[in-house]
Design a protein around this motif. Structure first.
Motif, PDB file in Angstrom:
ATOM      1  N   THR A   4      64.205  79.726  39.350  1.00 54.26           N
ATOM      2  CA  THR A   4      64.691  79.578  38.069  1.00 54.26           C
ATOM      3  C   THR A   4      65.165  77.878  38.220  1.00 54.26           C
ATOM      4  N   THR A   6      66.961  74.882  35.387  1.00 53.03           N
ATOM      5  CA  THR A   6      67.805  74.977  33.995  1.00 53.03           C
ATOM      6  C   THR A   6      67.393  73.760  33.207  1.00 53.03           C
ATOM      7  N   TYR A  35      57.549  79.881  37.442  1.00 54.78           N
ATOM      8  CA  TYR A  35      58.972  79.568  37.594  1.00 54.78           C
ATOM      9  C   TYR A  35      59.617  80.104  36.059  1.00 54.78           C
ATOM     10  N   HIS A  50      78.217  77.048  35.136  1.00 55.83           N
ATOM     11  CA  HIS A  50      76.729  75.968  35.502  1.00 55.83           C
ATOM     12  C   HIS A  50      77.368  75.200  36.299  1.00 55.83           C
ATOM     13  N   LEU A  53      76.961  75.860  39.950  1.00 52.43           N
ATOM     14  CA  LEU A  53      75.762  75.239  40.374  1.00 52.43           C
ATOM     15  C   LEU A  53      75.436  73.787  40.441  1.00 52.43           C
ATOM     16  N   GLN A  54      75.876  72.995  39.452  1.00 53.54           N
ATOM     17  CA  GLN A  54      76.083  71.817  39.471  1.00 53.54           C
ATOM     18  C   GLN A  54      77.224  71.068  39.055  1.00 53.54           C
ATOM     19  N   THR A  61      69.059  72.329  37.754  1.00 50.19           N
ATOM     20  CA  THR A  61      69.268  72.911  38.937  1.00 50.19           C
ATOM     21  C   THR A  61      68.067  73.889  39.319  1.00 50.19           C
ATOM     22  N   TYR A  62      68.099  74.138  40.491  1.00 52.12           N
ATOM     23  CA  TYR A  62      66.914  75.034  40.894  1.00 52.12           C
ATOM     24  C   TYR A  62      67.754  76.530  41.780  1.00 52.12           C
ATOM     25  N   GLU A  63      67.296  77.590  41.480  1.00 51.04           N
ATOM     26  CA  GLU A  63      67.600  78.600  42.037  1.00 51.04           C
ATOM     27  C   GLU A  63      66.527  79.486  42.576  1.00 51.04           C
ATOM     28  N   GLU A  64      66.666  79.759  43.904  1.00 54.01           N
ATOM     29  CA  GLU A  64      65.719  80.713  44.387  1.00 54.01           C
ATOM     30  C   GLU A  64      66.453  81.417  45.570  1.00 54.01           C
ATOM     31  N   ASP A  66      69.092  83.236  47.389  1.00 57.17           N
ATOM     32  CA  ASP A  66      70.514  82.699  47.565  1.00 57.17           C
ATOM     33  C   ASP A  66      70.447  80.998  47.476  1.00 57.17           C
ATOM     34  N   VAL A  68      70.503  77.587  45.777  1.00 57.31           N
ATOM     35  CA  VAL A  68      71.032  76.794  44.760  1.00 57.31           C
ATOM     36  C   VAL A  68      70.792  75.108  45.141  1.00 57.31           C
TER      37      VAL A  68
END
Length: 216
Positions: A4, A6, A35, A50, A53-54, A61-64, A66, A68
């Motif tokens: 995922t 953003t 994605y 947010h 994460l950033q 941002t990039y989540e996969e 656990d 980030v």
């Protein structure tokens, strides 16, 4: 695991593919990875969810699972290291491609970003024209050096790599200024990147978001 990223809910670039999520979209398309995209308003970018994460309140941002990540260059490096197509297998060629990634972000992009900032924040100041001329001189210096390095080659170092992806993404930011037109080989270089099917898919996806936001 689902990836995922953003992106802007309403991109300030008018759907031109200049926002930094476009670089990550392109890399994911080159790697053949699916994605999801979570769209954020400017307000949401400053909210705790947010910022966790950033920390600087930016995109993408990039989540996969656990993992980030933030910063487009770091995200693209992560994608390139783990998937074929963006970094060469040869150790030395791989190192050179990574060098070009850093060159795009640390050497070529800064004066280009300075130009954008000056236009938006200093355009009404008495010193603006003088400052713009100085910035453009710095940009032209870097473009001249890059043009000589590229020469008549299609890509910066053999096959297309993440170094080219980032460099082309950076150069796109000055297409509208006319400065790039002074370097025909660089203009052709950008056009080759934009003609890649992975780029076309990524561009279409981000443009669809902009159009939906504009008509919604």
């Amino acid at each position: 695991m689902t990836i995922t990223i953003t992106a802007f809910e309403r991109s300030p670039d008018g759907g031109k593919g200049l926002a930094r999520d476009m670089r990550v979209r392109w890399a994911l398309e080159e790697a053949g990875l699916s994605y999801d995209v979570r769209l954020l308003s400017f307000k949401a970018m400053r909210e705790p969810a947010h910022l966790a994460l950033q920390p600087f309140g930016q995109i993408p941002t990039y989540e996969e699972g656990d993992l980030v990540l933030f910063e487009s260059g770091a995200i693209i490096f992560h994608i390139a290291e783990r998937n074929a197509g963006l970094l060469p297998r040869d150790v030395n060629a791989r190192a050179r491609a990574i060098t070009w990634m850093f060159a795009a972000l640390n050497t070529v992009e800064p004066p280009i970003v300075d130009r954008s900032i000056a236009r938006f924040l200093e355009g009404d100041k008495s010193w603006y024209e003088e400052r713009l001329a100085m910035i453009d001189k710095n940009i032209s210096k870097r473009l001249g050096e890059l043009s000589r390095s590229l020469g008549d080659d299609d890509w910066l170092d053999g096959a297309f790599s993440a170094g080219d992806l980032l460099m082309i993404s950076v150069l796109q930011r000055i297409k509208s200024s006319g400065i790039l037109d002074e370097y025909p080989n660089l203009s052709a270089y950008v056009a080759r990147g934009e003609a890649r099917p992975a780029y076309q898919r990524a561009f279409a996806d981000q443009l669809a978001v902009f159009k939906a936001a504009s008509t919604g």
